[in-house]
Design an enzyme around this catalytic site. Sequence first.
Site, PDB file in Angstrom:
ATOM      1  N   GLY A   1      36.028  29.653  37.221  1.00 57.49           N
ATOM      2  CA  GLY A   1      37.277  30.387  37.269  1.00 57.49           C
ATOM      3  C   GLY A   1      38.580  29.718  36.752  1.00 57.49           C
ATOM      4  O   GLY A   1      39.335  30.291  36.450  1.00 57.49           O
TER       5      GLY A   1
ATOM      6  N   ASP B   1      40.984  26.527  39.843  1.00 63.91           N
ATOM      7  CA  ASP B   1      42.007  27.811  39.689  1.00 63.91           C
ATOM      8  C   ASP B   1      42.571  27.929  40.959  1.00 63.91           C
ATOM      9  O   ASP B   1      43.707  28.114  40.876  1.00 63.91           O
ATOM     10  CB  ASP B   1      40.770  29.075  39.475  1.00 63.91           C
ATOM     11  CG  ASP B   1      39.810  29.238  40.368  1.00 63.91           C
ATOM     12  OD1 ASP B   1      39.457  28.273  41.121  1.00 63.91           O
ATOM     13  OD2 ASP B   1      38.962  30.213  40.355  1.00 63.91           O
TER      14      ASP B   1
ATOM     15  N   ASP C   1      41.454  26.923  48.287  1.00 61.39           N
ATOM     16  CA  ASP C   1      41.545  28.080  49.280  1.00 61.39           C
ATOM     17  C   ASP C   1      41.028  27.172  50.727  1.00 61.39           C
ATOM     18  O   ASP C   1      42.013  26.533  51.336  1.00 61.39           O
ATOM     19  CB  ASP C   1      40.593  28.922  49.284  1.00 61.39           C
ATOM     20  CG  ASP C   1      40.501  30.070  50.177  1.00 61.39           C
ATOM     21  OD1 ASP C   1      41.475  30.147  51.226  1.00 61.39           O
ATOM     22  OD2 ASP C   1      39.709  30.877  50.263  1.00 61.39           O
TER      23      ASP C   1
ATOM     24  N   PHE D   1      42.871  38.023  48.409  1.00 58.74           N
ATOM     25  CA  PHE D   1      41.961  37.743  47.571  1.00 58.74           C
ATOM     26  C   PHE D   1      42.233  38.195  45.910  1.00 58.74           C
ATOM     27  O   PHE D   1      42.819  39.464  46.132  1.00 58.74           O
ATOM     28  CB  PHE D   1      40.711  38.585  47.800  1.00 58.74           C
ATOM     29  CG  PHE D   1      39.553  38.094  46.885  1.00 58.74           C
ATOM     30  CD1 PHE D   1      38.957  36.866  47.063  1.00 58.74           C
ATOM     31  CD2 PHE D   1      39.198  38.862  45.636  1.00 58.74           C
ATOM     32  CE1 PHE D   1      37.731  36.592  45.994  1.00 58.74           C
ATOM     33  CE2 PHE D   1      38.143  38.582  45.049  1.00 58.74           C
ATOM     34  CZ  PHE D   1      37.467  37.360  44.964  1.00 58.74           C
TER      35      PHE D   1
ATOM     36  N   ASP E   1      37.870  35.903  39.351  1.00 60.13           N
ATOM     37  CA  ASP E   1      36.853  36.985  39.284  1.00 60.13           C
ATOM     38  C   ASP E   1      36.810  37.896  40.507  1.00 60.13           C
ATOM     39  O   ASP E   1      36.978  37.176  41.755  1.00 60.13           O
ATOM     40  CB  ASP E   1      35.636  36.867  38.550  1.00 60.13           C
ATOM     41  CG  ASP E   1      34.774  36.114  39.788  1.00 60.13           C
ATOM     42  OD1 ASP E   1      35.277  34.958  40.242  1.00 60.13           O
ATOM     43  OD2 ASP E   1      33.817  36.422  40.221  1.00 60.13           O
TER      44      ASP E   1
ATOM     45  N   ARG F   1      38.488  38.642  35.084  1.00 58.36           N
ATOM     46  CA  ARG F   1      38.701  36.916  34.729  1.00 58.36           C
ATOM     47  C   ARG F   1      39.969  37.179  33.515  1.00 58.36           C
ATOM     48  O   ARG F   1      40.605  36.194  33.367  1.00 58.36           O
ATOM     49  CB  ARG F   1      37.597  36.197  34.272  1.00 58.36           C
ATOM     50  CG  ARG F   1      36.676  35.877  35.296  1.00 58.36           C
ATOM     51  CD  ARG F   1      35.726  34.758  34.766  1.00 58.36           C
ATOM     52  NE  ARG F   1      34.519  34.523  35.487  1.00 58.36           N
ATOM     53  CZ  ARG F   1      34.414  33.979  36.878  1.00 58.36           C
ATOM     54  NH1 ARG F   1      35.581  33.358  37.320  1.00 58.36           N
ATOM     55  NH2 ARG F   1      33.509  33.971  37.658  1.00 58.36           N
TER      56      ARG F   1
HETATM   57  P1  5GP Z   1      37.565  26.655  48.425  1.00 60.62           P
HETATM   58  O1  5GP Z   1      36.509  25.773  48.266  1.00 60.62           O
HETATM   59  O2  5GP Z   1      38.797  25.963  48.342  1.00 60.62           O
HETATM   60  O3  5GP Z   1      37.492  27.639  49.727  1.00 60.62           O
HETATM   61  O4  5GP Z   1      37.481  27.753  47.251  1.00 60.62           O
HETATM   62  C1  5GP Z   1      37.758  27.302  46.033  1.00 60.62           C
HETATM   63  C2  5GP Z   1      37.066  28.432  45.179  1.00 60.62           C
HETATM   64  O5  5GP Z   1      36.765  29.780  45.708  1.00 60.62           O
HETATM   65  C3  5GP Z   1      37.715  28.499  43.921  1.00 60.62           C
HETATM   66  O6  5GP Z   1      37.256  27.766  43.009  1.00 60.62           O
HETATM   67  C4  5GP Z   1      37.607  30.047  43.519  1.00 60.62           C
HETATM   68  O7  5GP Z   1      36.641  30.065  42.768  1.00 60.62           O
HETATM   69  C5  5GP Z   1      37.325  30.546  44.821  1.00 60.62           C
HETATM   70  N1  5GP Z   1      38.355  31.581  45.484  1.00 60.62           N
HETATM   71  C6  5GP Z   1      39.024  31.312  46.583  1.00 60.62           C
HETATM   72  N2  5GP Z   1      39.967  32.204  46.853  1.00 60.62           N
HETATM   73  C7  5GP Z   1      39.880  33.048  45.853  1.00 60.62           C
HETATM   74  C8  5GP Z   1      40.422  34.309  45.470  1.00 60.62           C
HETATM   75  O8  5GP Z   1      41.519  34.816  46.072  1.00 60.62           O
HETATM   76  N3  5GP Z   1      40.143  35.032  44.385  1.00 60.62           N
HETATM   77  C9  5GP Z   1      39.026  34.526  43.774  1.00 60.62           C
HETATM   78  N4  5GP Z   1      38.803  35.364  42.536  1.00 60.62           N
HETATM   79  N5  5GP Z   1      38.443  33.384  43.861  1.00 60.62           N
HETATM   80  C10 5GP Z   1      38.870  32.658  44.838  1.00 60.62           C
HETATM   81 MG    MG Z   2      36.007  28.271  41.543  1.00 62.79          MG
END
Ligand code: 5GP
Ligand code: MG
Length: 189
Positions: free
Chosen positions: A54, A110, A113, A162, A169, A175
């Site tokens: 990402g 990227d 979350d 999202f 992606d 992407r």
């Molecule tokens: P976390 O571990 O913080 O929950 O998630 C981080 C990863 O989840 C990011 O590196 C990303 O790849 C993916 N991610 C989280 N939110 C989104 C989103 O809204 N869109 C996309 N495409 N990927 C996300």
């Molecule tokens: Mg990621």
Amino acid sequence: MVQDIAGVLVSQEQIAQRVRELGEALSRDLQARCDADAQAGREARIIIIPVLTGSMVFVADLIRHLPFKLKLEVVSASSYPGTATSSKGVTIHGNLPQSLSGAHVVLVDDIFDSGQTLALLSDLLGKKNPASLRTVVLLAKPGKAKVDFRPDYVGFEIPDRFVVGYGLDYDGYYRNYPAVGVLKESAVE
Ligand code: 5GP
Ligand code: MG
């Protein structure tokens, strides 16, 4: 591709401006660390580590605002396999970068979350004795973190949607969309 985008949350121009600012802030930070190393008679080592896939687009732009002698290594993690649009827990693929000892490491992702990806990776990389470890994300969804960890640099806070584009992606696609946007319902399974 463009016909699948319902709306833009962060424009190409906003991204370019903010990535420049992040690069400048990070450069001041790294410069201070290089100066301290020079004072101590050490040559500073800087290693930038994007979380694949990402952050490919983001890191490509970001490193061109970092006027240092630096190396690029990669880590690969996923939490949204295939057509999932909510996190399924973090999986790390392949090996972590070696020989980070004494280096100034910048972990780049990227989006922040739940925070689990960055919390896990910074914990694992921190065990490799870097001289410093900074974390940078382009996007963050406030109020979603399930961990105490917070990134050092955040480009934009966005609503809990999202998003795709600028490296992010859906099922591997979008992407290369140059802005950050949300998909039409018709494009999501
Ligand atoms: P976390 O571990 O913080 O929950 O998630 C981080 C990863 O989840 C990011 O590196 C990303 O790849 C993916 N991610 C989280 N939110 C989104 C989103 O809204 N869109 C996309 N495409 N990927 C996300
Ligand atoms: Mg990621």
